[in-house]
Write an enzyme that holds these catalytic residues in place. Structure first.
Site: not given
Ligand code: IVH
Length: 654
Positions: A34-35, A37, A118, A175, A433
């Site tokens: 990334d660097a 780039y 789809k 899409e 309970c």
């Protein structure tokens, strides 16, 4: 002197950045960091800042959005954007195929169908002139759409410049969608900012793409899949399958989950497969599109008014449907937490009839403003319990009732408490309970706890309701006869369950601690507690200070443990369980740092500060092995007063 030709450098940077974009967004296989780039990107950015005449529309820097529009301009589609007919089952699919065959002159031949997921997003048409992205338009009414070029420019999956060779004019259809992972992150971000979250990835994609301010679109995690062509100045492929390869070679992502079927039954099989695996995809699909693969056949089949004859959408049963909330029940869990559950007008969701949906807690009810009588959209994803997505506020008539928290436990009528800072409402009556007793027993018998095979939830509820079983101790007293009468089961099955109950007496300390169902004490914590305290007595009498020394145990869990064992009912229960024969092997501390771990000790004579028995236990708790007789393997002989013959034996062995 070397003349730096800036426009050549700009062209080089465009090519590099486009190629790396392609590797990242289309192939999912970046070859630079990334660097690196970012470095290329910033170089281009700086050149353009200083030389604005070099900044073109297709520059990779032009993906950040631009000033807001007053409204979207209209775009006339040169080739209309049609929709698809739908089929919902095999017989409708067969009818589609028959229509195809009847229209083809050589119906005896096999027709190949290309099957694609789809995608549940928005259809878009992207126009490229001489390979440069010039216009993006929504479908609109199929003839005229909205110009969303600025917005689409921010979607990094859409190339600004095509790769490879291409005709002068190309319109790519596909899409725009939002990956599910991105959708979740976006909603989290919106909620943090107290903004309205999106109900589903489709709405999020539509809401993000149709922004007049494309700088907002630029911050939304949109993606794109190409699946077809609009206007093209020269044919590019002979089949749909080839077409996708061509689109891919130009730099477009295409769905990988596609299949070339040679019969309609193979289509059905692939549909079943997609439906089963749809939840493993990072994008939502609502069915499968089936297209006649051969473009020449497509052309001879032609179109109906709004959809092609050569394709259809085989829809999945809906997973989001609307229904009405008829009431709300509060279910009591093992630790007394009351969970609101909506009772729904039964409705089929994704092929399953649903009549309940979890509401999680009162905060969730308030946040979504859910009321009894409301029409709601419910969703079922995978095998999880259905959830309420949102209320259809427009359907309110004014008689809807707000949901108020219960003032007493619905199972035992005891008053409930809501701890400040906690969202949960609880019945604090514990084992008194009836609901908690049932859930406690279900947990106690479960596979990871006492592992009583065959003793399921239904049977446990019956045992409690008929008064045969109050606490786990009673389980060990039920007879085969009682069980077979109660559950109307054969003697053989009843015997198996009683045997399983009896067999569970032999367990481990960590399983037993987990089975007790102490709040927040899961399997891992139970194991840590067992290894730290070694005996149940040590654990039961441990101080807060001691408990806090155990791995993973913080003040809240320590408090729950202390509260549990301070409760006289629990002390009685634990002792009664030991009385009915629950036992486990002793645990030895396997402290690999301890230099006496695994070493063999022999004790002899009278020890001064403790009895031999106490010393033996202590040594065992440190991982040592205590033996009665001395041999060559003995590592240590601990000799007290009057050591006897062992000391001589030792001397003879060295
Ligand atoms: S092909 C002539 N392929 O479904 C129509 N459409 O109801 C060509 N869709 O508006 C459409 N995935 O948004 C095609 N793999 C796919 C698709 C797909 C989703 C959408 C598209 C279209 C709608 C048709």
């Amino acid at each position: 002197m070397m003349v730096i030709n800036l426009s050549q450098r700009v062209e080089y940077l465009h090519k590099q950045l486009n190629a790396h974009n392609y590797r990242y967004y289309v192939l999912n296989d970046p070859i630079i960091s990334d660097a690196e780039y970012d470095e290329l990107f910033h170089e281009l950015w700086r050149i353009e800042e200083k030389n604005p005449e070099l900044r073109t529309h297709d520059s990779p820097t032009q993906r950040v959005g631009s000033a807001p529009l007053a409204l979207f301009a209209s775009v006339q589609h040169t080739v209309p954007m049609l929709s698809l007919s739908n089929v919902f089952n095999l017989s409708e699919l067969e009818a589609f195929e028959k229509r195809v065959r009847d229209r083809l002159p050589f119906s005896r031949d096999k027709v190949a169908y290309f099957c694609e997921p789809k995608l549940d997003g928005l259809a878009i048409s992207l126009r490229y002139e001489k390979g440069v992205f010039v216009c993006a338009a929504t479908r609109g009414d199929g003839q005229i759409g909205e110009n969303v070029t600025d917005n689409c420019r921010t979607i990094r999956h859409i190339p600004l410049k095509l790769l490879g060779t291409y005709p002068d004019i190309v319109e790519v259809r596909g899409e725009v969608y939002m990956p599910i992972s991105g959708f979740k992150q976006l909603n989290m971000r919106l909620e943090e900012k107290q903004e309205k979250a999106f109900a589903n990835p489709r709405n999020a994609a539509a809401g993000s793409l149709r922004q007049l301010d494309s700088r907002i679109t630029a911050r939304r995690p949109l993606a794109f899949f190409a699946y077809g062509f609009g206007e093209v100045s020269a044919p590019c492929a002979l089949t749909q399958q080839e077409g996708l390869d061509v689109l891919n070679s130009w730099g477009f992502p295409v769905a990988k989950d596609v299949f070339l079927a040679t019969s309609i039954h193979a289509c059905q099989q692939y549909y079943d497969f997609l439906q089963k695996h749809r939840h493993a995809l990072d994008y939502e699909i609502d069915g499968m599109v089936i297209k006649v693969n051969d473009f020449a056949l497509q052309e001879s089949l032609g179109f109906l008014s709004r959809s092609p004859r050569w394709a259809t959408a085989y829809k999945f049963p809906a997973i989001e449907v609307s229904t009405v909330i008829e009431g709300v029940d509060f279910q009591v869990g093992r630790t007394g937490a009351l969970t609101p559950v909506a009772r729904l007008q039964p409705v089929s969701v994704g092929g399953v009839v649903v009549s309940n949906a979890t509401l999680h807690n009162m905060d969730e009810i308030e946040r979504k403003d859910i009321r009894i009588g409301d029409t709601v959209i419910i969703r079922r994803a995978g095998d999880v319990i259905p959830e309420i997505v949102h209320v259809v506020v427009e359907k309110r008539v004014g008689h809807e009732e707000k949901i108020s928290p219960p003032s007493c436990c619905p199972a035992c009528q005891h008053s409930v408490e809501r701890v400040v800072g906690e969202t949960v409402i609880r019945c604090s009556r514990g084992l008194d309970c009836i609901a908690q007793r049932k859930e406690m027993l279900v947990h106690f018998s479960s596979r990871r706890a006492m592992n009583i095979e065959g003793l399921g939830e239904k049977l446990i509820y019956q045992l409690v309701d008929t008064g045969l079983v109050h606490t786990p101790v009673d389980l060990y007293r039920v007879s085969v006869h009682q069980l077979s009468v109660l559950a109307r089961m054969g003697e053989k099955s009843a015997t198996n369950i009683i045997d399983a109950i009896a067999g569970s007496r032999s367990t481990t300390l960590n399983r037993f601690v987990y089975a007790l169902g102490i709040r927040d004490v899961g399997e891992a914590t139970a194991l840590n507690l067992a290894h730290y305290f070694l005996t149940l007595d040590n654990l039961m009498s441990a101080s807060m200070e001691d408990l806090l020394k155990v791995n993973d145990v913080g003040p809240i869990v320590a408090h729950h443990i202390r509260t549990f064992f301070d409760d006289a009912r629990h002390q009685v229960l634990v002792h009664a369980l030991i009385q009915v024969g629950i036992h486990w092997p002793e645990i030895f501390k396997h402290d690999s740092d301890s230099h006496i771990a695994h070493k063999i000790f022999v004790l002899t004579g009278t020890l001064v500060s403790m009895t031999r028995e106490e010393a033996k236990e202590k040594l065992q708790s440190l991982g040592a092995v205590v033996s009665n007789s001395i041999s060559k393997k003995t590592h240590y002989l601990v000799a007290g007063e009057n050591p006897g013959s062992k000391i001589q034996k030792r001397n003879s062995l060295v």
